[in-house]
Design a protein around this motif. Structure first.
Motif, PDB file in Angstrom:
ATOM      1  N   GLU A  53       7.244  -9.803  -5.679  1.00 53.09           N
ATOM      2  CA  GLU A  53       7.143 -10.924  -4.749  1.00 53.09           C
ATOM      3  C   GLU A  53       5.898 -10.835  -3.882  1.00 53.09           C
ATOM      4  N   SER A  54       5.381  -9.633  -3.662  1.00 56.83           N
ATOM      5  CA  SER A  54       4.193  -9.496  -2.830  1.00 56.83           C
ATOM      6  C   SER A  54       3.260  -8.439  -3.406  1.00 56.83           C
ATOM      7  N   VAL A  55       1.964  -8.672  -3.189  1.00 55.52           N
ATOM      8  CA  VAL A  55       0.905  -7.750  -3.612  1.00 55.52           C
ATOM      9  C   VAL A  55       0.066  -7.416  -2.387  1.00 55.52           C
ATOM     10  N   ASN A  56      -0.182  -6.138  -2.160  1.00 51.25           N
ATOM     11  CA  ASN A  56      -1.019  -5.726  -1.029  1.00 51.25           C
ATOM     12  C   ASN A  56      -2.482  -5.913  -1.420  1.00 51.25           C
ATOM     13  N   HIS A  57      -2.926  -7.171  -1.376  1.00 48.75           N
ATOM     14  CA  HIS A  57      -4.289  -7.477  -1.790  1.00 48.75           C
ATOM     15  C   HIS A  57      -5.316  -6.882  -0.835  1.00 48.75           C
ATOM     16  N   GLU A  58      -4.908  -6.624   0.417  1.00 49.22           N
ATOM     17  CA  GLU A  58      -5.847  -6.023   1.362  1.00 49.22           C
ATOM     18  C   GLU A  58      -6.224  -4.608   0.927  1.00 49.22           C
ATOM     19  N   LEU A  59      -5.283  -3.880   0.356  1.00 55.11           N
ATOM     20  CA  LEU A  59      -5.583  -2.539  -0.150  1.00 55.11           C
ATOM     21  C   LEU A  59      -6.606  -2.616  -1.278  1.00 55.11           C
ATOM     22  N   LEU A  60      -6.400  -3.547  -2.205  1.00 55.62           N
ATOM     23  CA  LEU A  60      -7.339  -3.702  -3.311  1.00 55.62           C
ATOM     24  C   LEU A  60      -8.710  -4.155  -2.818  1.00 55.62           C
ATOM     25  N   THR A  61      -8.715  -5.105  -1.891  1.00 61.45           N
ATOM     26  CA  THR A  61      -9.990  -5.608  -1.367  1.00 61.45           C
ATOM     27  C   THR A  61     -10.753  -4.521  -0.626  1.00 61.45           C
ATOM     28  N   ALA A  95      -2.871 -12.926  -6.412  1.00 57.44           N
ATOM     29  CA  ALA A  95      -3.085 -12.509  -5.025  1.00 57.44           C
ATOM     30  C   ALA A  95      -4.560 -12.473  -4.669  1.00 57.44           C
ATOM     31  N   LEU A  96      -5.408 -12.123  -5.642  1.00 59.68           N
ATOM     32  CA  LEU A  96      -6.844 -12.038  -5.399  1.00 59.68           C
ATOM     33  C   LEU A  96      -7.570 -13.354  -5.700  1.00 59.68           C
ATOM     34  N   VAL A 111       3.785   1.577  -6.164  1.00 58.86           N
ATOM     35  CA  VAL A 111       4.484   2.037  -4.955  1.00 58.86           C
ATOM     36  C   VAL A 111       3.505   2.457  -3.866  1.00 58.86           C
ATOM     37  N   ASP A 112       2.249   2.730  -4.233  1.00 58.94           N
ATOM     38  CA  ASP A 112       1.256   3.183  -3.256  1.00 58.94           C
ATOM     39  C   ASP A 112       0.886   2.036  -2.319  1.00 58.94           C
ATOM     40  N   GLY A 113       1.099   2.250  -1.028  1.00 61.61           N
ATOM     41  CA  GLY A 113       0.764   1.220  -0.048  1.00 61.61           C
ATOM     42  C   GLY A 113       1.524  -0.073  -0.248  1.00 61.61           C
TER      43      GLY A 113
END
Length: 295
Positions: free
Chosen positions: A140-148, A192-193, A107-109
């Protein structure tokens, strides 16, 4: 400074899985490769539910996949145990290995986001039924920018469900925390990554004979071999095969199912231990996975 593509490692939550080796291996790899850790927590969940007098409930789908049914009461416990107890323990473990880990829930970001599914198809007493009241979702979506961003600044993300479930634009409230299978969550992150995915579990890989660990399927790189893999996978292993297919469809180059309890388990998996599945194993028009599976 890392020198190669990122890696996603899913650490299983079964009682027979000791995460210590995986945590030490993340520390050994961090100078050469960015790593995102995703984790399960099935045993911690079941033990906590039982201490609270709540019976854990697992259901089977018409396709033979076994998963947890997450009602409202179970969901409350889930949000305490997974991003709380289990995630914190793994972050502390990595910190003790000198890895600057950051714990995140889905749920974060809006890290893991998708529609909530309140009903699932199950088989009970030999009959197909619809069970309602489930609190789970399909990513359906992953916030890959947060991980990157975290990886680029030297942090190691440790990701836990719940995910952010979307009830729809007309719902009030629109968003809610819901369960999602940890293997499939790891698959979504890896896709996603564009990262290789290692699924660490309590077996040496996928077995042709579930009672004989010497029958590990070592490599799957054709559609025919993948069909065989789907046939021989039993019980919870079927979900790992499903997750492998989802990761590859989403863009992961390879997926390995291997033992968490081996020496240097991540490096062993990347060197050929376990069951390796490549993108060549999937048909180009291979259908996406059923999003009504229980989590």
């Amino acid at each position: 400074m890392t020198t190669s593509e990122p890696l996603v490692v899913k650490v299983g939550g079964a009682a027979a899985v000791d995460p210590a080796g995986a945590l030490a291996d993340v520390a050994a790899l961090r100078d050469d490769r960015d790593v995102v850790v995703v984790h399960g927590g099935s045993t911690a969940m079941d033990e906590t539910l039982e201490r609270l007098g709540i019976e854990p409930e697992y259901v089977e789908t018409p396709d033979g996949v076994v998963g947890r049914f997450t009602d409202a009461e179970t969901m409350d416990v889930f949000t305490m145990v997974m991003p709380g107890l289990v995630n914190t323990d793994l972050v502390v473990g990595l910190q003790n290995h000198g890895v600057n880990a950051v714990g995140l829930s889905g749920v974060d970001g809006r890290l893991l986001h998708g529609p909530r599914k309140s009903a699932v198809r199950v088989v009970e007493d030999g009959k197909k039924k619809i069970r309602r009241g489930d609190h789970s979702g399909s990513i359906e979506s992953v916030n890959h920018e947060l991980l990157t961003t975290l990886l680029d600044t030297g942090y190691t993300p440790v990701v836990s469900v719940p995910m952010l479930g979307d009830e729809g634009p007309d719902a009030d409230p629109r968003f809610t925390a819901v369960n999602s299978d940890a293997d499939r969550s790891a698959a979504a992150v890896a896709g996603a990554l564009g990262a290789d995915l290692v699924l660490l579990t309590d077996t040496r890989g996928v077995y042709r004979d579930p009672d004989d660990e010497t029958t590990v399927v070592d490599r799957v790189d054709t559609p025919a071999a993948f069909t065989e893999l789907q046939t021989v996978a039993q019980g919870f292993m079927r979900r790992k095969v499903m997750a492998a297919a989802e990761a590859l469809r989403r863009g992961a180059p390879t997926v390995v199912v291997a033992s968490a309890n081996a020496d240097a388990p991540i490096q062993a998996a990347l060197s050929g231990a376990g069951t390796t599945v490549t993108a060549d194993a999937l048909e180009t028009d291979d259908a996406t996975a059923d999003d009504e599976e229980p989590s």
